[in-house]
Design an enzyme around this catalytic site. Structure first.
Site, PDB file in Angstrom:
ATOM      1  CD  GLU A   1      20.665  25.011  17.659  1.00  0.00           C
ATOM      2  OE1 GLU A   1      19.454  24.732  17.618  1.00  0.00           O
ATOM      3  OE2 GLU A   1      21.113  26.074  18.128  1.00  0.00           O
TER       4      GLU A   1
ATOM      5  CG  ASN B   1      18.657  30.031  19.799  1.00  0.00           C
ATOM      6  OD1 ASN B   1      17.978  30.544  18.913  1.00  0.00           O
ATOM      7  ND2 ASN B   1      18.126  29.654  20.949  1.00  0.00           N
TER       8      ASN B   1
ATOM      9  CG  ASN C   1      17.881  30.426  14.349  1.00  0.00           C
ATOM     10  OD1 ASN C   1      17.019  29.696  13.852  1.00  0.00           O
ATOM     11  ND2 ASN C   1      18.006  30.580  15.666  1.00  0.00           N
ATOM     12  CD  GLU C   2      14.017  30.874  16.953  1.00  0.00           C
ATOM     13  OE1 GLU C   2      14.524  31.148  18.050  1.00  0.00           O
ATOM     14  OE2 GLU C   2      13.215  29.926  16.794  1.00  0.00           O
TER      15      GLU C   2
ATOM     16  CE1 TYR D   1      11.029  23.258  18.345  1.00  0.00           C
ATOM     17  CE2 TYR D   1      11.356  25.632  18.506  1.00  0.00           C
ATOM     18  CZ  TYR D   1      11.778  24.392  18.065  1.00  0.00           C
ATOM     19  OH  TYR D   1      12.954  24.286  17.342  1.00  0.00           O
TER      20      TYR D   1
ATOM     21  CD  GLU E   1      14.398  26.258  15.099  1.00  0.00           C
ATOM     22  OE1 GLU E   1      13.967  26.191  16.264  1.00  0.00           O
ATOM     23  OE2 GLU E   1      15.404  26.905  14.752  1.00  0.00           O
TER      24      GLU E   1
HETATM   25  O1  AHR Z   1      15.497  24.003  18.335  1.00  0.00           O
HETATM   26  C1  AHR Z   1      15.922  24.585  19.527  1.00  0.00           C
HETATM   27  C2  AHR Z   1      16.013  26.097  19.454  1.00  0.00           C
HETATM   28  O2  AHR Z   1      14.740  26.635  19.331  1.00  0.00           O
HETATM   29  C3  AHR Z   1      16.767  26.661  18.281  1.00  0.00           C
HETATM   30  O3  AHR Z   1      18.125  26.783  18.530  1.00  0.00           O
HETATM   31  C4  AHR Z   1      16.165  28.033  18.111  1.00  0.00           C
HETATM   32  O4  AHR Z   1      16.185  28.466  16.787  1.00  0.00           O
HETATM   33  C5  AHR Z   1      14.765  27.879  18.668  1.00  0.00           C
HETATM   34  O5  AHR Z   1      14.446  28.890  19.552  1.00  0.00           O
END
Ligand code: AHR
Length: 497
Positions: free
Chosen positions: A22, A67, A167-168, A239, A287
Site C-alpha cells: 500500500e 485505506n 477497500n473496507e 489483524y 488482509e
Molecule cells: O494494512 C493496513 C490497513 O489496515 C489498510 O490500509 C486497511 O485496509 C486496514 O485497515
C-alpha cells in the site's frame, strides 16, 4: 495425526500466499522503491528487497491500498514523473509524491515475479474512474485511456485479472465510508460496468473490516444480497493482537480467524440459498497478519507530527511468539482452502511486514518471514484433511484450544507430503504420532524447525537471530513419532509412495 491420502479438502490456490503493498508509510518509498539506494536498479527498485521478496514466492500482490485507495486519483501516478502532483493523502496524513504509480508497480511486479491485484477507489470516486483505470490497464489500444498507456511507453496491456471493488467500505475511518446498502449497489453497478469492458476479470467485493465491526455479519448479507451474481469473491480482513498478558491466549488467536471464516462462509451460503443460486461465493482474505506493536507510535505520528513524505508508520517489529501466531493463521487459511482462494499477508515491506528496510541501509527478514516462506514454497498442492487429536487448554479468550495446530499438504507431482505444525505449548515438548499408512513408503526429506528462541526475541538489521534450522529427526516406516519442541514451528517434508 492420521494423514490419509484420499481425505482431500481442496487443491490449494497458490494465490492464498499473496501479499500487499500500500502507499502507506515506507512500504513503497524506501521500501520497494528508493532510487538513491546502493542496490537500486535502473527503475529505482531496491534489489536487496526484490531478492528477499523473490524467495517468498509471492504469487499475487494487492495494490495500491488499503485505506489509501479510497481517495486515490490513479491518473496522478502515470505519465512523466516531473509532472506528477504531490497530494495530501488523508488516510495516512502523508504527502504522496506519486513517483510510483500503476506503471511502475507493474514493472516492479514483473521483477518480483508476481501478479498484480488492483484495487479501485470506491470511496471518493466511482464507476467511471474504475472503468477508466481498467481500460488503461487491460485494453490493447484504440481508446482514450488505453492510448494513454501506450503513450506512456507501455504497448501491451497488463491484463490484470483480479480487481478489488474498494477497500473496507464498512469502516467509518474510510474516506467515502458507505452503508451496506449504498456499497452493495455501487459494487454491483461497478462490477457490471467493469465486466462489460473486460469479461475476463475477477472481482472482489468488500466484506467486513473485521469480525468486531458492529455491522458484521449483516454487512456481508446485505452486500451480497445486491452483488452475489456480479462478483466472484467477498473479502475478509482481520489483524490479530496480544489482548492479554497470557501467551497461551495469544497463541490461540487463530481460533478467532477460524470462527470468522466459518461465519462468512455461512453468510455466503445463506445468500446463495436465498437466491436459489448455483454459484458458490469464494473468499479473498486479502488482509491478515499480527498487528499491535506499532499502534501507539503511529497515533503519535498521525496526530502530532507535521505532514511528511513516507513517515515510518505501522512498523511492527515481530517477536518469535508473533511468528508462531502467524504460522497458526496460515495453517487456518489452508484448513479453509476449499473456500479461501486468495489471501494477502498484510503487508510485504516495512508496514506490518516480513521484510524490513533501513533508508539507505540494510534489508532484513522479520521472524514472520519464515513460516510464510515455508508455507508458500512447500504448501502447494492438495490440502489434506488429517484427523488430529491433541491435548487441549482453556484460555481467557478461547476454550478447547488444541496444543497442536497442524495441517498437511500433498504435492502429487513431487510425491511429497508436508506436515506443518505448531506446538502451542510454551511449557512442554510434544510427541507427534503420525499414521501415514495410506501413502505406502514414507521417508523424511527434512524437518525444518524454529524453536528454542526467547518468545520476545526479534530480528534486527544485520542481526537475524530468529531463523530456521534442520532438526536431527529420524523416522522409520509410515507410522512414526516426531518430537515437536515446546513453542515451535515445524515443517516436516516427506517423500511418499
Ligand atoms: O494494512 C493496513 C490497513 O489496515 C489498510 O490500509 C486497511 O485496509 C486496514 O485497515
Amino acid at each position: 495425526m492420521v494423514i490419509e491420502k484420499s481425505y482431500r479438502l481442496a487443491e490449494i490456490d497458490k494465490r492464498i500466499y499473496g501479499s500487499f503493498i500500500e502507499h502507506l508509510g515506507r512500504a513503497v518509498y524506501t521500501g520497494i522503491y528508493e532510487p538513491t539506494h546502493p542496490t537500486a536498479d535502473e527503475d529505482g527498485f531496491r534489489k536487496d528487497v526484490l531478492s528477499l521478496v523473490a524467495d517468498l514466492q509471492v504469487p499475487i500482490v494487492r495494490y495500491p491500498g488499503g485505506n489509501f485507495v479510497s481517495n486515490y486519483i490513479w491518473e496522478d501516478g502515470v505519465g512523466p514523473k516531473d509532472r506528477r502532483p504531490h497530494r495530501l493523502d488523508l488516510a495516512w496524513r502523508t504527502i504522496e509524491t506519486n513517483e510510483m504509480g500503476v506503471d511502475e508497480f507493474a514493472r516492479w511486479s514483473k521483477k518480483a515475479n508476481t501478479e498484480m491485484m488492483m484495487a479501485v477507489n470506491l470511496g471518493t470516486r466511482g464507476l467511471s474512474e474504475a472503468c477508466n483505470l481498467l481500460e488503461y490497464c487491460n485494453i490493447s489500444s484504440g481508446s482514450f485511456y488505453s492510448d494513454m498507456r501506450v503513450k506512456n511507453g507501455v504497448n501491451s496491456p497488463y491484463n490484470i485479472k483480479t480487481w478489488c471493488l474498494g477497500n473496507e467500505m464498512d469502516g467509518p475511518w474510510q474516506l467515502g465510508h458507505k452503508t451496506a446498502e449504498e456499497y452493495g449497489r455501487l459494487a454491483t453497478e461497478t462490477a457490471k460496468a467493469m465486466r462489460q469492458l473486460d469479461p475476463s476479470i475477477e472481482l472482489v467485493c468488500c466484506g467486513s473490516s473485521n469480525s468486531e465491526m458492529p455491522t458484521y455479519p449483516d454487512w456481508e448479507a446485505t452486500v451480497l444480497g445486491h452483488a452475489y451474481d456480479d462478483v466472484d469473491y467477498i473479502s475478509m480482513h482481520q489483524y490479530y493482537a496480544k489482548r492479554t498478558d497470557n501467551r497461551q491466549d495469544f497463541l490461540a488467536e487463530s481460533m478467532r480467524m477460524d470462527d470468522f471464516i466459518k461465519t462468512v462462509v455461512s453468510v455466503c451460503d445463506f445468500v446463495k440459498a436465498k437466491k436459489r443460486s448455483a454459484k458458490k461465493m469464494m473468499i479473498s482474505f486479502d488482509e491478515w497478519n499480527v498487528w499491535y506493536h506499532s499502534l501507539k507510535k503511529d497515533d503519535d505520528i498521525m496526530n502530532n507530527k507535521p505532514w511528511g513524505i513516507a513517515p515510518p508508520l505501522v512498523e511492527d517489529i515481530y517477536t518469535f511468539e508473533d511468528a508462531l501466531v502467524a504460522a497458526t493463521l496460515l495453517i487456518t487459511l489452508i484448513k479453509h482452502s476449499d473456500r479461501i482462494r486468495m489471501a494477502c499477508l498484510a503487508q510485504l515491506v516495512n508496514v506490518i511486514a516480513p521484510v524490513m528496510t533501513e533508508k539507505g541501509g540494510a534489508a532484513w527478514r522479520q521472524s514472520i518471514y519464515w513460516p510464510f516462506m515455508h508455507m508458500s514454497v512447500f504448501g502447494r498442492g492438495i490440502a489434506l484433511n488429517p484427523i488430529t487429536t491433541s491435548d487441549k487448554y482453556d484460555g481467557s479468550t478461547f476454550t478447547d484450544v488444541s496444543y497442536l495446530e497442524s495441517t498437511a499438504v500433498y504435492n502429487e507431482e513431487n510425491s511429497e507430503v508436508t506436515i506443518f505444525a505448531v506446538n502451542r505449548s510454551i511449557e512442554d515438548d510434544m510427541l507427534l504420532d503420525c499414521d501415514m499408512r495410506s501413502f505406502g513408503n514414507c521417508c523424511l526429506k527434512e524437518h525444518i524447525e524454529m524453536a528454542g528462541f526467547d518468545l520476545d526475541a526479534v530480528n534486527l538489521p544485520n542481526n537475524e537471530i530468529i531463523k530456521p534450522n534442520v532438526a536431527d529427526t529420524k523416522i522409520d516406516g509410515n507410522e512414526f513419532g516426531i518430537k515437536l519442541k515446546k513453542a515451535s514451528w515445524n515443517v516436516i517434508r516427506l517423500k511418499v509412495g
